[in-house]
Motif scaffolding. Structure first.
Motif, mmCIF file in Angstrom:
data_model
loop_
_atom_site.group_PDB
_atom_site.id
_atom_site.type_symbol
_atom_site.label_atom_id
_atom_site.label_comp_id
_atom_site.label_asym_id
_atom_site.label_seq_id
_atom_site.Cartn_x
_atom_site.Cartn_y
_atom_site.Cartn_z
ATOM 1 N N VAL A 108 10.866 2.503 -0.956
ATOM 2 C CA VAL A 108 11.421 2.129 -2.339
ATOM 3 C C VAL A 108 12.705 1.961 -3.242
ATOM 4 N N ALA A 109 13.686 3.711 -2.600
ATOM 5 C CA ALA A 109 14.779 3.832 -3.024
ATOM 6 C C ALA A 109 16.035 3.114 -2.854
ATOM 7 N N PHE B 95 0.971 -0.993 0.258
ATOM 8 C CA PHE B 95 0.006 -0.098 0.077
ATOM 9 C C PHE B 95 0.725 1.163 0.454
ATOM 10 N N SER B 96 0.712 2.006 -1.759
ATOM 11 C CA SER B 96 1.178 3.561 -1.407
ATOM 12 C C SER B 96 0.529 4.537 -1.054
ATOM 13 N N SER B 97 0.299 5.622 -0.173
ATOM 14 C CA SER B 97 -0.294 6.460 0.133
ATOM 15 C C SER B 97 0.473 8.335 -0.171
ATOM 16 N N SER B 98 -0.216 8.339 -0.795
ATOM 17 C CA SER B 98 0.254 9.613 -1.489
ATOM 18 C C SER B 98 -0.609 10.560 -1.203
ATOM 19 N N PRO B 99 -0.114 11.852 -1.275
ATOM 20 C CA PRO B 99 -1.495 12.884 -1.531
ATOM 21 C C PRO B 99 -1.991 13.336 -2.792
ATOM 22 N N VAL B 100 -0.973 12.432 -3.984
ATOM 23 C CA VAL B 100 -2.223 12.363 -4.777
ATOM 24 C C VAL B 100 -3.206 11.128 -5.055
ATOM 25 N N GLU B 101 -2.383 10.399 -4.553
ATOM 26 C CA GLU B 101 -3.642 8.581 -4.530
ATOM 27 C C GLU B 101 -3.154 8.213 -3.652
ATOM 28 N N ASP B 102 -3.794 6.867 -3.779
ATOM 29 C CA ASP B 102 -3.600 5.760 -2.838
ATOM 30 C C ASP B 102 -3.365 4.629 -3.398
ATOM 31 N N ILE B 103 -1.933 3.809 -3.545
ATOM 32 C CA ILE B 103 -2.560 2.539 -4.690
ATOM 33 C C ILE B 103 -2.052 1.165 -3.609
ATOM 34 N N LYS B 104 -3.187 0.535 -3.506
ATOM 35 C CA LYS B 104 -2.942 -1.112 -3.066
ATOM 36 C C LYS B 104 -2.433 -2.532 -4.579
ATOM 37 N N ALA B 105 -1.657 -3.375 -4.353
ATOM 38 C CA ALA B 105 -1.555 -4.154 -4.958
ATOM 39 C C ALA B 105 -1.651 -5.517 -4.496
ATOM 40 N N ILE C 227 11.531 6.072 -9.543
ATOM 41 C CA ILE C 227 9.966 6.782 -9.909
ATOM 42 C C ILE C 227 10.258 7.945 -10.585
ATOM 43 N N PRO C 228 9.925 8.243 -11.835
ATOM 44 C CA PRO C 228 9.948 9.098 -12.977
ATOM 45 C C PRO C 228 9.321 10.635 -12.514
ATOM 46 N N SER C 229 9.644 11.247 -12.152
ATOM 47 C CA SER C 229 9.553 12.696 -12.184
ATOM 48 C C SER C 229 7.765 13.089 -12.462
ATOM 49 N N VAL C 230 7.286 12.997 -13.204
ATOM 50 C CA VAL C 230 6.064 13.057 -13.704
ATOM 51 C C VAL C 230 4.999 13.100 -12.692
ATOM 52 N N VAL C 231 5.587 11.118 -11.897
ATOM 53 C CA VAL C 231 4.432 10.506 -10.813
ATOM 54 C C VAL C 231 5.365 10.605 -9.646
ATOM 55 N N VAL C 232 5.959 11.438 -9.772
ATOM 56 C CA VAL C 232 6.669 11.230 -8.070
ATOM 57 C C VAL C 232 5.749 11.696 -6.966
ATOM 58 N N ASN C 233 4.719 12.489 -7.485
ATOM 59 C CA ASN C 233 4.374 12.950 -5.994
ATOM 60 C C ASN C 233 3.114 11.989 -5.912
ATOM 61 N N ASN C 234 2.814 10.703 -7.167
ATOM 62 C CA ASN C 234 1.312 9.938 -7.116
ATOM 63 C C ASN C 234 1.759 8.731 -6.042
ATOM 64 N N ILE C 235 3.420 7.867 -5.816
ATOM 65 C CA ILE C 235 3.990 6.830 -4.984
ATOM 66 C C ILE C 235 4.550 7.868 -3.127
ATOM 67 N N ALA C 236 4.440 7.175 -2.653
ATOM 68 C CA ALA C 236 5.618 7.042 -1.486
ATOM 69 C C ALA C 236 6.170 7.207 -1.282
ATOM 70 N N GLU D 49 6.576 -2.555 -15.947
ATOM 71 C CA GLU D 49 7.065 -2.390 -17.341
ATOM 72 C C GLU D 49 8.609 -1.423 -16.325
ATOM 73 N N ASN D 50 8.031 -0.683 -15.613
ATOM 74 C CA ASN D 50 8.859 0.316 -15.702
ATOM 75 C C ASN D 50 9.075 0.611 -14.566
ATOM 76 N N TYR D 51 8.468 -0.038 -13.052
ATOM 77 C CA TYR D 51 9.369 0.147 -11.706
ATOM 78 C C TYR D 51 10.242 -0.930 -11.371
ATOM 79 N N VAL D 52 9.580 -2.223 -11.010
ATOM 80 C CA VAL D 52 10.081 -3.388 -10.913
ATOM 81 C C VAL D 52 10.629 -4.088 -11.287
ATOM 82 N N GLU D 53 10.401 -3.585 -13.098
ATOM 83 C CA GLU D 53 10.985 -4.599 -13.943
ATOM 84 C C GLU D 53 10.726 -5.691 -14.417
ATOM 85 N N SER D 54 9.911 -6.567 -14.242
ATOM 86 C CA SER D 54 9.420 -8.014 -14.108
ATOM 87 C C SER D 54 10.236 -8.547 -14.431
#
Length: 181
Positions: free
Chosen positions: A149-150, A33-43, A156-165, A81-86
């Motif tokens: 994450v780091a 679970f990732s919680s940020s001011p922009v959105e929450d993401i759960k997988a 995390i691309p700068s375009v979505v850096v605020n979307n992911i905790a 594809e972009n983050y964990v490069e599965s």
């Protein structure tokens, strides 16, 4: 009398074998679970492989990264594809030990779990607390821990850096059953 002795010996041997066996699950559960001011993401992932060696308290967990399911398919695509490069790093692996496993009784209790976790090709030490319930036919282990994450070189691309905790919460529920070859 001889029959009773043989019966008692057989029961003792089966008890020793049980106490030193392996417990396995192929359908463990983990989520993040990732919680940020922009959105929450759960997988969520219900295809977690885990094995516990009761003679040592060792535990190994393998998680297929592509088995994480997201609410939005685009999130799942970006994650793989972009983050964990599965394709390059198909699994997350934990190898460790449940501390003082031999002292665990039949009731639910808190335990320490220590070991190494590998995500995105990077291995880090992990020490966390969890709850364990050990019975003759099951070993259930639950808990959660934070992941930065780091620390695992996930960019995390700068375009979505605020979307992911920066730190996500990982939760696990593993219900192991006796492993029979």
């Amino acid at each position: 009398m001889k029959t009773i002795n043989i019966l008692l010996f057989s029961l003792l041997c089966s008890a020793v074998t049980f106490g030193q066996g392996k417990f396995l699950t192929k359908q463990g559960y983990t989520s993040f679970f990732s919680s940020s001011p922009v959105e929450d993401i759960k997988a969520e992932n219900n295809q977690v492989l885990s094995i516990i060696d009761t003679s040592t308290g060792s535990i190994a967990i393998s998680i297929l990264m592509k088995s994480f399911m997201f609410e939005k398919s685009l999130m799942q695509e970006h994650f793989n594809e972009n983050y964990v490069e599965s394709d390059k790093y198909p699994k997350a692996i934990f190898k460790g030990k449940i501390v003082d496993f031999k002292n665990i009784s039949g009731k639910e209790q808190e335990v320490s779990i220590v070991g190494d976790i590998t995500i995105h090709g990077v291995t880090k030490k992990l020490e966390t607390r969890g709850k364990i319930n050990k019975t003759e036919g099951s070993i259930t282990l639950t808990g959660d821990f934070p992941v930065k994450v780091a620390d695992f070189e996930i960019e995390i691309p700068s375009v979505v850096v605020n979307n992911i905790a920066e730190t996500i919460k990982v939760t696990f529920e593993l219900d192991h059953k006796p492993y029979k070859k």
